[in-house]
Design a protein around this motif. Sequence first.
Motif, PDB file in Angstrom:
ATOM      1  N   LEU A   1      -9.099   1.122  47.888  1.00 18.53           N
ATOM      2  CA  LEU A   1      -8.728   1.267  46.482  1.00 18.53           C
ATOM      3  C   LEU A   1      -7.216   1.187  46.290  1.00 18.53           C
ATOM      4  N   ILE A   2      -6.477   1.709  47.239  1.00 13.86           N
ATOM      5  CA  ILE A   2      -5.018   1.761  47.110  1.00 13.86           C
ATOM      6  C   ILE A   2      -4.361   0.435  47.511  1.00 13.86           C
ATOM      7  N   THR A   3      -4.869  -0.209  48.553  1.00 11.52           N
ATOM      8  CA  THR A   3      -4.210  -1.434  49.032  1.00 11.52           C
ATOM      9  C   THR A   3      -4.155  -2.544  47.987  1.00 11.52           C
TER      10      THR A   3
ATOM     11  N   THR B   1     -12.255  -2.148  53.489  1.00 11.30           N
ATOM     12  CA  THR B   1     -13.496  -2.007  52.733  1.00 11.30           C
ATOM     13  C   THR B   1     -14.702  -1.855  53.657  1.00 11.30           C
ATOM     14  N   ILE B   2     -14.652  -2.477  54.812  1.00 16.88           N
ATOM     15  CA  ILE B   2     -15.811  -2.468  55.724  1.00 16.88           C
ATOM     16  C   ILE B   2     -16.189  -1.047  56.148  1.00 16.88           C
TER      17      ILE B   2
ATOM     18  N   ILE C   1     -10.417  -3.476  38.207  1.00 17.85           N
ATOM     19  CA  ILE C   1     -11.321  -2.910  37.200  1.00 17.85           C
ATOM     20  C   ILE C   1     -12.592  -2.398  37.888  1.00 17.85           C
ATOM     21  N   PHE C   2     -13.131  -3.209  38.800  1.00 19.88           N
ATOM     22  CA  PHE C   2     -14.298  -2.779  39.560  1.00 19.88           C
ATOM     23  C   PHE C   2     -13.966  -1.599  40.474  1.00 19.88           C
ATOM     24  N   ALA C   3     -12.766  -1.572  41.015  1.00 14.21           N
ATOM     25  CA  ALA C   3     -12.346  -0.466  41.879  1.00 14.21           C
ATOM     26  C   ALA C   3     -12.328   0.838  41.096  1.00 14.21           C
TER      27      ALA C   3
END
Length: 158
Positions: free
Chosen positions: A15-17, A51-52, A126-128
Amino acid sequence: MDNAHYHLALNHLPLITPIVGFLILVLGIILPSAIIKRIAYGVFILGAFYTIPAFLTGDMAVKSLSNLLNVKPFIQEHEAKAESFALLSYLLGLMSLFGLWSNWKEKSYANTFSYMILTLTVVMLIFAKQTATSGGRIRHTEIRTDAETDSININKTL
């Protein structure tokens, strides 16, 4: 640490990257710097890799929360949003890999491609936000809407 704790510890990285990458890419576009854009692409690629484990630990976290009452709808919503977010994160990582290559090789479309990546990043963020909020609703009743809280209270009394 249990499985839910691992998921909570890891889920902030993807989320931060992209936020950091977005800011770096904007700087690279404003200053027209190929090196700064390359750094942004690297951050996006790193975010895709982050993300993985966040995604994989989500299934384990669900098992840890199975004893909690009335969280299943929140978990299902979060899982659906997390799948979309993960796909966008992987797509951003792949596009950034291509953007890195096109920037490195000084292709004529490299600058245009940086705007495409910037646009995809906005969509992904937005999805995050939606994914993070839906995950927070699982345990944080203070961010649930009144309708969600009322629904849970009604289910408890039945």
